[in-house]
Enzyme design. Sequence first.
Site, mmCIF file in Angstrom:
data_model
loop_
_atom_site.group_PDB
_atom_site.id
_atom_site.type_symbol
_atom_site.label_atom_id
_atom_site.label_comp_id
_atom_site.label_asym_id
_atom_site.label_seq_id
_atom_site.Cartn_x
_atom_site.Cartn_y
_atom_site.Cartn_z
ATOM 1 N N ASP A 121 4.504 -4.274 6.698
ATOM 2 C CA ASP A 121 4.703 -3.549 5.447
ATOM 3 C C ASP A 121 4.562 -4.527 4.270
ATOM 4 O O ASP A 121 5.209 -5.580 4.255
ATOM 5 C CB ASP A 121 6.128 -2.955 5.482
ATOM 6 C CG ASP A 121 6.383 -1.957 4.386
ATOM 7 O OD1 ASP A 121 5.424 -1.334 3.896
ATOM 8 O OD2 ASP A 121 7.578 -1.775 4.036
ATOM 9 N N ASP A 166 -1.081 -5.683 0.481
ATOM 10 C CA ASP A 166 -0.717 -5.106 -0.808
ATOM 11 C C ASP A 166 -1.124 -6.055 -1.929
ATOM 12 O O ASP A 166 -0.383 -6.959 -2.303
ATOM 13 C CB ASP A 166 0.780 -4.834 -0.853
ATOM 14 C CG ASP A 166 1.211 -4.239 -2.189
ATOM 15 O OD1 ASP A 166 0.338 -4.040 -3.058
ATOM 16 O OD2 ASP A 166 2.419 -3.987 -2.357
ATOM 17 N N ASN A 196 6.492 6.429 4.029
ATOM 18 C CA ASN A 196 7.339 5.251 4.236
ATOM 19 C C ASN A 196 8.779 5.502 3.798
ATOM 20 O O ASN A 196 9.022 5.864 2.638
ATOM 21 C CB ASN A 196 6.805 4.089 3.388
ATOM 22 C CG ASN A 196 5.557 3.463 3.950
ATOM 23 O OD1 ASN A 196 4.902 4.040 4.805
ATOM 24 N ND2 ASN A 196 5.242 2.278 3.473
HETATM 25 P P1 13P Z 1 11.972 3.601 0.035
HETATM 26 O O1 13P Z 1 12.641 2.488 -0.721
HETATM 27 O O2 13P Z 1 11.840 4.810 -0.852
HETATM 28 O O3 13P Z 1 12.623 3.914 1.314
HETATM 29 O O4 13P Z 1 10.467 3.131 0.348
HETATM 30 C C1 13P Z 1 10.195 2.350 1.480
HETATM 31 C C2 13P Z 1 8.806 1.815 1.490
HETATM 32 O O5 13P Z 1 7.946 2.215 0.749
HETATM 33 C C3 13P Z 1 8.522 0.770 2.474
HETATM 34 O O6 13P Z 1 7.220 0.293 2.316
HETATM 35 O O1 G3H Z 2 8.985 -1.409 0.466
HETATM 36 C C1 G3H Z 2 9.774 -2.262 0.811
HETATM 37 C C2 G3H Z 2 10.625 -2.048 1.998
HETATM 38 O O2 G3H Z 2 11.708 -1.209 1.682
HETATM 39 C C3 G3H Z 2 11.056 -3.351 2.594
HETATM 40 O O3 G3H Z 2 12.016 -3.969 1.819
HETATM 41 O O4 G3H Z 2 11.381 -6.354 1.544
HETATM 42 O O5 G3H Z 2 13.755 -5.644 1.351
HETATM 43 O O6 G3H Z 2 12.617 -5.661 3.577
HETATM 44 P P1 G3H Z 2 12.453 -5.511 2.097
HETATM 45 ZN ZN ZN Z 3 6.576 0.298 0.275
#
Ligand code: 13P
Ligand code: G3H
Ligand code: ZN
Length: 332
Positions: A102, A124, A277
């Site tokens: 992610d 990204d 997500n």
């Molecule tokens: P939320 O913060 O809305 O759960 O989004 C998560 C996300 O986009 C992870 O990539």
């Molecule tokens: O979009 C981001 C996700 O919620 C992951 O968050 O970088 O705090 O693990 P993080």
């Molecule tokens: Zn995200």
Amino acid sequence: MPETAAAAKPVSYKELGFVNTREMFKDAMKKGYAVPAYNFNNMEQLQAIITACQQSRSPVILQVSKGAREYADATLLRWMGRGALEMMRELGRPVPVALHLDHGDTFELCKSCIDSGFSSVMIDASSKPFAENVALTRKVVEYARPRDVTVEGELGVLAGIEDEVSAEKSHYTDPKDVEDFVKKTGVDSLAISIGTSHGAYKFKLKPGESVPPLRFDILAEVERRIPGFPIVLHGASSVLTSYIDMINKYGGKMEGAAGIPEEQLRRAAKSAVCKINIDSDGRLVMTAMIRKVFAEKPGEFDPRKYLGPARAELVKMYMDKNEKVLGSSGRY
Ligand code: 13P
Ligand code: G3H
Ligand code: ZN
């Protein structure tokens, strides 16, 4: 905790039993639902995601952020993902699982994930100028494609924090750019900005104001320009009032938290949006349940006694999402 070398010798996700997102998105597009992409950082979240999706008969994308890899250790996380697959197989009737990076922000991070068994990565580069976004995304695709790993790119910037990419203001995706981006990069899916944002405070609402609707007009124009192409929605937690109330009741302080209404996500899931997500909603559930246990049983000190109830509530929440929001239940 420092990140260890994820793997000395590259390993393919195929050896581990994960799948990439290609077939998942094809089915989601054809049948009008979205595949859940849930983030995990620890064992209880991972167990809850796998249990919920297996019971729902839903495909699932296990998401690992750069922060998660740093927190839990890259090697351990990968083996946790593999362990979850084994657990599911032993229980019988496994569902398809993708292991996805992610918000990858560099080529090196994407490569490291691909080499250590991820079946899908997001690069990204959405905060960079268009040409730079194209060049970096293309470079990741060129590494991923021969390994049959799927790549998600992003156009437009969500408000809030995108891991280390801090965005003061959101920039909606310009539909005029999408065709060119997809053609030049060769990505398999595209994250767009239509009014969602990361975290638990998505909107600053004055008393009496309600959450502004997502920009379905932008989504429709994107779909018109790249018909049948899988679209991804980030920042799609609904920040459910019941858990916010529970957090505030048991000593927390989360006034003004607000998310995306579930009916808007349901509408999006029926369109070309094939991946949704969700991370913050899971965090809120865990926090609410742990606070409840601590408030009601101040003498409790066995982590299983507060993480266990949190995990059980997470299972319910994910099953509910699959059933009522994403429409991914009963697909396998
Ligand atoms: P939320 O913060 O809305 O759960 O989004 C998560 C996300 O986009 C992870 O990539
Ligand atoms: O979009 C981001 C996700 O919620 C992951 O968050 O970088 O705090 O693990 P993080
Ligand atoms: Zn995200």
